[in-house]
Design a protein around this motif. Structure first.
Motif, PDB file in Angstrom:
ATOM      1  N   LEU A   1      -1.178  -9.346 -11.156  1.00  0.00           N
ATOM      2  CA  LEU A   1      -0.604 -10.425 -10.364  1.00  0.00           C
ATOM      3  C   LEU A   1       0.309  -9.832  -9.292  1.00  0.00           C
ATOM      4  N   LEU A   2       0.093 -10.236  -8.053  1.00  0.00           N
ATOM      5  CA  LEU A   2       0.862  -9.712  -6.929  1.00  0.00           C
ATOM      6  C   LEU A   2       1.420 -10.860  -6.092  1.00  0.00           C
ATOM      7  N   THR A   3       2.482 -10.580  -5.365  1.00  0.00           N
ATOM      8  CA  THR A   3       2.986 -11.504  -4.360  1.00  0.00           C
ATOM      9  C   THR A   3       3.013 -10.788  -3.015  1.00  0.00           C
ATOM     10  N   ARG A   4       3.164 -11.568  -1.965  1.00  0.00           N
ATOM     11  CA  ARG A   4       3.175 -10.984  -0.624  1.00  0.00           C
ATOM     12  C   ARG A   4       4.284  -9.950  -0.469  1.00  0.00           C
ATOM     13  N   SER A   5       5.429 -10.184  -1.114  1.00  0.00           N
ATOM     14  CA  SER A   5       6.554  -9.281  -0.949  1.00  0.00           C
ATOM     15  C   SER A   5       6.313  -7.922  -1.592  1.00  0.00           C
ATOM     16  N   ASP A   6       5.325  -7.820  -2.492  1.00  0.00           N
ATOM     17  CA  ASP A   6       5.018  -6.519  -3.088  1.00  0.00           C
ATOM     18  C   ASP A   6       4.518  -5.528  -2.041  1.00  0.00           C
ATOM     19  N   PHE A   7       4.007  -6.042  -0.940  1.00  0.00           N
ATOM     20  CA  PHE A   7       3.500  -5.167   0.121  1.00  0.00           C
ATOM     21  C   PHE A   7       4.558  -4.877   1.180  1.00  0.00           C
ATOM     22  N   ASP A   8       5.689  -5.568   1.109  1.00  0.00           N
ATOM     23  CA  ASP A   8       6.742  -5.360   2.105  1.00  0.00           C
ATOM     24  C   ASP A   8       7.643  -4.191   1.760  1.00  0.00           C
ATOM     25  N   HIS A   9       7.743  -3.860   0.474  1.00  0.00           N
ATOM     26  CA  HIS A   9       8.658  -2.820   0.014  1.00  0.00           C
ATOM     27  C   HIS A   9       7.864  -1.593  -0.393  1.00  0.00           C
ATOM     28  N   ARG A  10       8.222  -0.462   0.164  1.00  0.00           N
ATOM     29  CA  ARG A  10       7.451   0.764  -0.017  1.00  0.00           C
ATOM     30  C   ARG A  10       7.300   1.140  -1.491  1.00  0.00           C
ATOM     31  N   ILE A  11       8.357   1.054  -2.291  1.00  0.00           N
ATOM     32  CA  ILE A  11       8.274   1.448  -3.686  1.00  0.00           C
ATOM     33  C   ILE A  11       7.336   0.526  -4.458  1.00  0.00           C
ATOM     34  N   ARG A  12       7.469  -0.789  -4.256  1.00  0.00           N
ATOM     35  CA  ARG A  12       6.580  -1.727  -4.947  1.00  0.00           C
ATOM     36  C   ARG A  12       5.143  -1.573  -4.468  1.00  0.00           C
ATOM     37  N   PHE A  13       4.971  -1.277  -3.193  1.00  0.00           N
ATOM     38  CA  PHE A  13       3.656  -1.002  -2.618  1.00  0.00           C
ATOM     39  C   PHE A  13       3.012   0.168  -3.362  1.00  0.00           C
ATOM     40  N   LEU A  14       3.774   1.246  -3.558  1.00  0.00           N
ATOM     41  CA  LEU A  14       3.254   2.431  -4.240  1.00  0.00           C
ATOM     42  C   LEU A  14       3.032   2.165  -5.727  1.00  0.00           C
ATOM     43  N   ASN A  15       3.904   1.365  -6.343  1.00  0.00           N
ATOM     44  CA  ASN A  15       3.711   1.015  -7.750  1.00  0.00           C
ATOM     45  C   ASN A  15       2.389   0.265  -7.946  1.00  0.00           C
ATOM     46  N   ALA A  16       2.107  -0.685  -7.058  1.00  0.00           N
ATOM     47  CA  ALA A  16       0.846  -1.415  -7.141  1.00  0.00           C
ATOM     48  C   ALA A  16      -0.335  -0.466  -6.957  1.00  0.00           C
ATOM     49  N   LEU A  17      -0.209   0.450  -6.002  1.00  0.00           N
ATOM     50  CA  LEU A  17      -1.268   1.424  -5.752  1.00  0.00           C
ATOM     51  C   LEU A  17      -1.546   2.266  -6.992  1.00  0.00           C
ATOM     52  N   HIS A  18      -0.496   2.790  -7.610  1.00  0.00           N
ATOM     53  CA  HIS A  18      -0.679   3.669  -8.763  1.00  0.00           C
ATOM     54  C   HIS A  18      -1.269   2.921  -9.954  1.00  0.00           C
ATOM     55  N   THR A  19      -0.865   1.668 -10.137  1.00  0.00           N
ATOM     56  CA  THR A  19      -1.422   0.862 -11.224  1.00  0.00           C
ATOM     57  C   THR A  19      -2.917   0.657 -11.029  1.00  0.00           C
ATOM     58  N   LEU A  20      -3.301   0.258  -9.823  1.00  0.00           N
ATOM     59  CA  LEU A  20      -4.718   0.007  -9.544  1.00  0.00           C
ATOM     60  C   LEU A  20      -5.540   1.287  -9.639  1.00  0.00           C
ATOM     61  N   GLN A  21      -4.999   2.384  -9.140  1.00  0.00           N
ATOM     62  CA  GLN A  21      -5.728   3.652  -9.206  1.00  0.00           C
ATOM     63  C   GLN A  21      -5.980   4.073 -10.652  1.00  0.00           C
ATOM     64  N   LEU A  22      -4.971   3.909 -11.514  1.00  0.00           N
ATOM     65  CA  LEU A  22      -5.146   4.294 -12.910  1.00  0.00           C
ATOM     66  C   LEU A  22      -6.193   3.419 -13.593  1.00  0.00           C
ATOM     67  N   LEU A  23      -6.169   2.114 -13.334  1.00  0.00           N
ATOM     68  CA  LEU A  23      -7.186   1.235 -13.907  1.00  0.00           C
ATOM     69  C   LEU A  23      -8.586   1.662 -13.479  1.00  0.00           C
ATOM     70  N   LEU A  24      -8.748   1.971 -12.202  1.00  0.00           N
ATOM     71  CA  LEU A  24     -10.059   2.380 -11.699  1.00  0.00           C
ATOM     72  C   LEU A  24     -10.481   3.724 -12.286  1.00  0.00           C
ATOM     73  N   GLU A  25      -9.524   4.641 -12.427  1.00  0.00           N
ATOM     74  CA  GLU A  25      -9.841   5.941 -13.034  1.00  0.00           C
ATOM     75  C   GLU A  25     -10.299   5.789 -14.474  1.00  0.00           C
ATOM     76  N   ARG A  26      -9.769   4.773 -15.170  1.00  0.00           N
ATOM     77  CA  ARG A  26     -10.143   4.529 -16.567  1.00  0.00           C
ATOM     78  C   ARG A  26     -11.351   3.592 -16.674  1.00  0.00           C
ATOM     79  N   ASP A  27     -12.017   3.350 -15.561  1.00  0.00           N
ATOM     80  CA  ASP A  27     -13.266   2.582 -15.541  1.00  0.00           C
ATOM     81  C   ASP A  27     -13.066   1.112 -15.882  1.00  0.00           C
ATOM     82  N   ILE A  28     -11.906   0.565 -15.519  1.00  0.00           N
ATOM     83  CA  ILE A  28     -11.579  -0.837 -15.775  1.00  0.00           C
ATOM     84  C   ILE A  28     -11.574  -1.601 -14.460  1.00  0.00           C
ATOM     85  N   ILE A  29     -12.060  -2.825 -14.470  1.00  0.00           N
ATOM     86  CA  ILE A  29     -12.132  -3.650 -13.264  1.00  0.00           C
ATOM     87  C   ILE A  29     -10.835  -4.444 -13.112  1.00  0.00           C
ATOM     88  N   PRO A  30     -10.032  -4.173 -12.088  1.00  0.00           N
ATOM     89  CA  PRO A  30      -8.840  -5.001 -11.856  1.00  0.00           C
ATOM     90  C   PRO A  30      -9.242  -6.388 -11.345  1.00  0.00           C
TER      91      PRO A  30
END
Length: 382
Positions: free
Chosen positions: A101-130
């Motif tokens: 679950l994301l909100t628009r403000s998650d993309f406005d802040h660099r740290i939250r932006f990177l946190n979302a990126l790392h979460t999605l990357q790990l899910l994809l690396e583990r062969d899971i569909i976000p």
């Protein structure tokens, strides 16, 4: 096809029946198409609308929610229901999905932006569909009932995806609503464009969704500017239709991609974050930024707008118009005080403070491009 990343956005009208409830058969069909795409060697991310549609009947409403409270309460019920349906549908094909679950403000802040990126990357690396949805139950002004078009474009840019597919109830963009105008022509391919929206694009909406074709075109333009190819069309009749779409064999509308920016930081500055303020600089500073690749110093700033903090994005204009965006190293109150000053004067007032207003490593020039429309005048000046 190996190692490509495809973002698929499915709208509410493609997930529900005539009463507005989730249609299990439609959802199962989408899950099968997504699985085929994934099993062809593609990293797949689903951005799904439908949380409010999945919940408003259980809330006791007989109509589309109108108030913000009704929408948020419906989403609170529907989000769990929606992801459970997806988990069941994907499980029949041996796949696992995870809700994000994301909100628009998650993309406005660099740290939250990177946190979302790392979460999605790990899910994809583990062969899971976000399975991504806007966090409608807590979102404020950004809540849009059933419309995640912009969110899908932002996710595509975040992951530097190869494709963004919009699954709609109309097979592509038309010059007019084909239901009302049988002579309307389908637009097969749209080159990247800047400035105003093409006037001939229809903006009709479905009864249950809120996106409309113009919304999808705005999102498609955002993705295109991030170097992502876009397809807009209906779900095909065979499970392999998504695979066909990314191979260029779809029956809907394609939008070409612009050259990809070199880093995620550049993409974040240019397209993902919303400027919190704006600066006007003199001609010398404008030339230093755009032509000579230099940093912006306080002596070149002539006007400061907005109420931003150090570390937030600001948009910069010169005497002849918008130049680009960058990360400010001064807060707005401090910069108003020292604009026009030399670095020597500032160092005497504030020892050890960075001398650059925007460092060249934190700057993205538009170089004549129309800036991405991520803000309203109110947002830029708050």
């Amino acid at each position: 096809m190996n190692h490509k990343t495809v973002i698929v956005k499915i709208g509410t009208s493609s997930l529900t029946d005539d009463s507005g409830k989730l249609d299990p058969e439609a959802l199962q069909t989408h899950a099968e198409a997504l699985t085929r795409l994934k099993q062809a060697g593609t990293r797949v991310v689903l951005v799904s609308s439908g949380a409010v549609a999945a919940g408003f009947h259980e809330l006791g409403l007989t109509h589309r929610p109108c108030s913000l409270a009704e929408k948020q309460a419906s989403a609170a019920i529907g989000q769990g229901h929606l992801v459970q349906r997806y988990r069941e549908a994907f499980a029949t094909h041996g796949e696992i999905c995870a809700q994000v679950l994301l909100t628009r403000s998650d993309f406005d802040h660099r740290i939250r932006f990177l946190n979302a990126l790392h979460t999605l990357q790990l899910l994809l690396e583990r062969d899971i569909i976000p399975v991504i949805n806007e966090n409608d139950s807590v979102a404020g002004d950004e809540i849009r009932w059933g419309d995640n078009d912009i969110l899908a474009a932002l996710v595509a840019g975040l992951l530097q995806a190869d494709w963004l597919l919009f699954v709609t109830d109309t097979d592509g963009l038309y010059t007019a609503n084909p239901l009302d105008h049988p002579q309307a022509e389908k637009i097969r391919r749209i080159p990247p464009f800047h400035g105003s929206m093409p006037a001939q694009v229809d903006n009709s909406k479905s009864r249950l969704g809120s996106g409309g074709m113009r919304s999808k075109l705005i999102a498609a333009r955002k993705a295109s500017r991030a170097g992502i190819r876009v397809y807009i069309g209906t779900a095909g009749k065979t499970p392999g239709w998504m695979l066909d779409a990314v191979k260029g064999r779809g029956s809907g509308t394609y939008m070409d991609a612009e050259p990809r920016r070199s880093s995620r930081k550049e993409q974040w500055i240019a397209a993902h974050s919303r400027p919190r303020g704006h600066l006007k600089v003199d001609d010398g500073a404008a030339q230093a930024l755009v032509e000579r690749g230099k940093s912006l110093l306080p002596c070149g700033v002539v006007e400061v707008g907005g109420d931003f903090e150090a570390g937030e994005i600001v948009e910069v204009a010169g005497p002849d118009g918008t130049l680009g965006r960058g990360v400010a190293r001064f807060s707005a109150p401090l910069l108003r005080r020292v604009k026009g000053w030399s670095t020597r004067e500032i160092s005497r007032l504030i020892p050890n403070h960075p001398e650059e207003v925007i460092h060249r490593n934190d700057w993205v020039s538009f170089r004549g491009e129309a800036p991405s429309t991520n803000r309203s005048p109110q947002e830029a000046s708050r």
